[in-house]
Scaffold this active site. Sequence first.
Site, PDB file in Angstrom:
ATOM      1  CG  ASN A 118     -11.521  27.390 -33.976  1.00  0.00           C
ATOM      2  OD1 ASN A 118     -11.527  28.434 -33.763  1.00  0.00           O
ATOM      3  ND2 ASN A 118     -12.516  26.965 -34.854  1.00  0.00           N
ATOM      4  CG  HIS A 119     -13.661  21.786 -31.177  1.00  0.00           C
ATOM      5  ND1 HIS A 119     -12.175  21.313 -31.373  1.00  0.00           N
ATOM      6  CD2 HIS A 119     -14.098  21.178 -30.322  1.00  0.00           C
ATOM      7  CE1 HIS A 119     -12.189  20.757 -30.568  1.00  0.00           C
ATOM      8  NE2 HIS A 119     -13.022  20.516 -29.601  1.00  0.00           N
ATOM      9  CB  ILE A 120     -16.367  26.602 -28.346  1.00  0.00           C
ATOM     10  CG1 ILE A 120     -16.827  27.508 -29.538  1.00  0.00           C
ATOM     11  CG2 ILE A 120     -15.016  26.968 -27.895  1.00  0.00           C
ATOM     12  CD1 ILE A 120     -17.120  28.839 -29.120  1.00  0.00           C
ATOM     13  CB  SER A 169     -11.281  33.231 -25.015  1.00  0.00           C
ATOM     14  OG  SER A 169     -12.237  34.540 -24.407  1.00  0.00           O
ATOM     15  CE1 TYR A 182     -15.786  30.074 -25.284  1.00  0.00           C
ATOM     16  CE2 TYR A 182     -15.252  32.072 -23.885  1.00  0.00           C
ATOM     17  CZ  TYR A 182     -15.265  31.342 -25.088  1.00  0.00           C
ATOM     18  OH  TYR A 182     -14.282  31.732 -26.144  1.00  0.00           O
ATOM     19  CB  THR A 185     -13.910  25.012 -21.372  1.00  0.00           C
ATOM     20  OG1 THR A 185     -14.273  26.330 -22.013  1.00  0.00           O
ATOM     21  CG2 THR A 185     -15.371  24.463 -20.758  1.00  0.00           C
ATOM     22  N   GLY A 215     -10.336  38.588 -28.203  1.00  0.00           N
ATOM     23  CA  GLY A 215     -11.401  39.335 -27.606  1.00  0.00           C
ATOM     24  C   GLY A 215     -12.673  39.050 -28.248  1.00  0.00           C
TER      25      GLY A 215
HETATM   26  N1  LIG Z   1     -16.467  34.676 -31.477  1.00  0.00           N
HETATM   27  C1  LIG Z   1     -15.627  35.342 -30.339  1.00  0.00           C
HETATM   28  O1  LIG Z   1     -15.997  36.304 -29.736  1.00  0.00           O
HETATM   29  C2  LIG Z   1     -14.529  34.623 -29.590  1.00  0.00           C
HETATM   30  C3  LIG Z   1     -13.799  35.527 -28.503  1.00  0.00           C
HETATM   31  C4  LIG Z   1     -12.847  34.635 -28.033  1.00  0.00           C
HETATM   32  C5  LIG Z   1     -12.430  33.377 -28.219  1.00  0.00           C
HETATM   33  N2  LIG Z   1     -13.100  32.698 -29.202  1.00  0.00           N
HETATM   34  C6  LIG Z   1     -12.902  31.402 -29.700  1.00  0.00           C
HETATM   35  O2  LIG Z   1     -12.618  31.146 -30.971  1.00  0.00           O
HETATM   36  C7  LIG Z   1     -12.840  29.838 -31.401  1.00  0.00           C
HETATM   37  C8  LIG Z   1     -13.979  29.971 -32.575  1.00  0.00           C
HETATM   38  O3  LIG Z   1     -15.119  30.635 -31.931  1.00  0.00           O
HETATM   39  P1  LIG Z   1     -16.336  31.061 -32.973  1.00  0.00           P
HETATM   40  O4  LIG Z   1     -17.043  32.183 -32.312  1.00  0.00           O
HETATM   41  O5  LIG Z   1     -15.915  30.830 -34.185  1.00  0.00           O
HETATM   42  O6  LIG Z   1     -17.266  29.768 -32.891  1.00  0.00           O
HETATM   43  P2  LIG Z   1     -18.544  29.244 -33.613  1.00  0.00           P
HETATM   44  O7  LIG Z   1     -18.973  30.018 -34.863  1.00  0.00           O
HETATM   45  O8  LIG Z   1     -19.504  29.044 -32.644  1.00  0.00           O
HETATM   46  O9  LIG Z   1     -18.045  27.806 -34.286  1.00  0.00           O
HETATM   47  C9  LIG Z   1     -17.793  26.845 -33.209  1.00  0.00           C
HETATM   48  C10 LIG Z   1     -17.288  25.617 -34.187  1.00  0.00           C
HETATM   49  O10 LIG Z   1     -17.507  24.495 -33.376  1.00  0.00           O
HETATM   50  C11 LIG Z   1     -18.253  23.374 -33.953  1.00  0.00           C
HETATM   51  N3  LIG Z   1     -18.700  22.505 -32.971  1.00  0.00           N
HETATM   52  C12 LIG Z   1     -19.740  22.895 -32.146  1.00  0.00           C
HETATM   53  N4  LIG Z   1     -19.653  21.839 -31.225  1.00  0.00           N
HETATM   54  C13 LIG Z   1     -19.132  20.762 -31.581  1.00  0.00           C
HETATM   55  C14 LIG Z   1     -18.995  19.421 -31.217  1.00  0.00           C
HETATM   56  N5  LIG Z   1     -19.705  18.946 -30.157  1.00  0.00           N
HETATM   57  N6  LIG Z   1     -17.887  18.765 -31.709  1.00  0.00           N
HETATM   58  C15 LIG Z   1     -17.463  19.138 -32.838  1.00  0.00           C
HETATM   59  N7  LIG Z   1     -17.374  20.335 -33.234  1.00  0.00           N
HETATM   60  C16 LIG Z   1     -18.305  21.161 -32.743  1.00  0.00           C
HETATM   61  C17 LIG Z   1     -19.211  24.111 -34.818  1.00  0.00           C
HETATM   62  O11 LIG Z   1     -19.736  23.297 -35.942  1.00  0.00           O
HETATM   63  P3  LIG Z   1     -20.845  22.215 -35.617  1.00  0.00           P
HETATM   64  O12 LIG Z   1     -21.973  23.047 -35.308  1.00  0.00           O
HETATM   65  O13 LIG Z   1     -20.930  21.826 -37.072  1.00  0.00           O
HETATM   66  O14 LIG Z   1     -20.374  21.018 -35.022  1.00  0.00           O
HETATM   67  C18 LIG Z   1     -18.435  25.202 -35.420  1.00  0.00           C
HETATM   68  O15 LIG Z   1     -17.753  24.959 -36.555  1.00  0.00           O
HETATM   69  C19 LIG Z   1     -13.412  29.243 -30.150  1.00  0.00           C
HETATM   70  O16 LIG Z   1     -12.399  28.565 -29.629  1.00  0.00           O
HETATM   71  C20 LIG Z   1     -13.758  30.472 -29.322  1.00  0.00           C
HETATM   72  O17 LIG Z   1     -13.542  30.066 -27.709  1.00  0.00           O
HETATM   73  C21 LIG Z   1     -14.116  33.489 -29.859  1.00  0.00           C
END
Ligand SMILES: NC(=O)c1ccc[n+]([C@@H]2O[C@H](COP(=O)([O-])OP(=O)(O)OC[C@H]3O[C@@H](n4cnc5c(N)ncnc54)[C@H](OP(=O)(O)O)[C@@H]3O)[C@@H](O)[C@H]2O)c1
Length: 287
Positions: A118-120, A169, A182, A185, A215
């Site tokens: 799940n991380h990004i 996504s 993004y 990837t 979304g």
């Molecule tokens: N939010 C949206 O609108 C959306 C839409 C479509 C898809 N998604 C997908 O949903 C997933 C979660 O999204 P989110 O919005 O919850 O993201 P987020 O709030 O930015 O959280 C990202 C997570 O990844 C960790 N991370 C960042 N860099 C890292 C690294 N170098 N090594 C290890 N961990 C790392 C961060 O923690 P640390 O900073 O502590 O490392 C955090 O726990 C992703 O795959 C994203 O593409 C999100």
Amino acid sequence: MGTLAKIVFASICVAFLAVKWTAPRFDAESLRGARVLVTGASTGIGEQMAYHYARFGAQVVITARREKVLQQVAEKCLSLGAQKAFYVAADMANESDPDKVVDIALEKLGGLDYLVLNHIGPSPFSMWEGDVEHIRWLMKVNFFSYIQMAWKALAALEQSKGSLMIVSSLLGKMTSPFVAPYTSTKFALNGFFGTLQHELAMRKSNVSISICTLGLIDTEAAMDKVRGVTKVPAYPATDAALNIIITGATRQPELFYPWFTYIVNLSKDWSFSITSYIIQNSYNYIP
Ligand SMILES: NC(=O)c1ccc[n+]([C@@H]2O[C@H](COP(=O)([O-])OP(=O)(O)OC[C@H]3O[C@@H](n4cnc5c(N)ncnc54)[C@H](OP(=O)(O)O)[C@@H]3O)[C@@H](O)[C@H]2O)c1
Ligand SMILES: *[C@@H]1O[C@H](CO)[C@@H](O)[C@H](O)[C@H]1NC(C)=O
Ligand SMILES: *[C@@H]1O[C@H](CO)[C@@H](O)[C@H](O)[C@H]1NC(C)=O
Ligand SMILES: *[C@@H]1O[C@H](CO)[C@@H](O)[C@H](O)[C@H]1NC(C)=O
């Protein structure tokens, strides 16, 4: 809307509902004691998944970079009902950390039932200005670490008849301005894990792969970027998280959340010019 458009739209909705209704029922009890590894779980959707698994009584290992934050999330998991909760601080841009995290999870839990990737890494929301190094780095975090962890965990998942969930996504299926690194990837993830889905099915593997197409979700990271810039509605992270967990538990090959991402994906190729017009005009952009 013309009559034909209405008929087409109605047919898609009926097809969508038919798919929904025939999905296997989710049994929350099946997650009691389940051994789960969730990445990117210090905040956002990953954090919410950790809490849901905790409420279902699972054993969780969470990972991200910030150790202090992970510790707090793990404590909350225990208070919510997790049978066990461990955390591992790791940087997914590092070549050895992805393997290390899987090894630690296998050791702590004695096997693995769910691997949720799940991380990004953070990435700017802006027009592409030539930063190749950033894409090289982001590919390590958002793509290479995923395939590394999946491979490392595959034997354990075969043993347990487990599931691998890939959080992707709509931007892994269609393009949009301002997100070149993004979206690259996410397309890579969809290509790789779509292939792996075929290969595991052909080998009659015990492992299910779920590719989750999301979304816009209302996490802090996402909203900080698009607030006031896009008209696309944002959906709650906790609901997105629960839908991903159910998709994995019921071994569905794909999830579209919110529901209309399914229709967007299906209709995006009907007309290049209409789709481009809608996408380019969904942002408040003044050149
Ligand atoms: N939010 C949206 O609108 C959306 C839409 C479509 C898809 N998604 C997908 O949903 C997933 C979660 O999204 P989110 O919005 O919850 O993201 P987020 O709030 O930015 O959280 C990202 C997570 O990844 C960790 N991370 C960042 N860099 C890292 C690294 N170098 N090594 C290890 N961990 C790392 C961060 O923690 P640390 O900073 O502590 O490392 C955090 O726990 C992703 O795959 C994203 O593409 C999100
Ligand atoms: C990756 O982490 C290991 C130890 O955790 C460290 O020795 C190594 O230098 C790191 N590699 C990079 C490229 O940062
Ligand atoms: C699938 O699981 C069974 C045990 O339930 C095991 O005997 C078999 O070897 C597994 N398949 C693979 C490919 O590992
Ligand atoms: C998503 O879109 C692609 C291309 O338009 C299509 O091949 C695929 O079947 C769609 N997925 C679903 C689940 O409808």
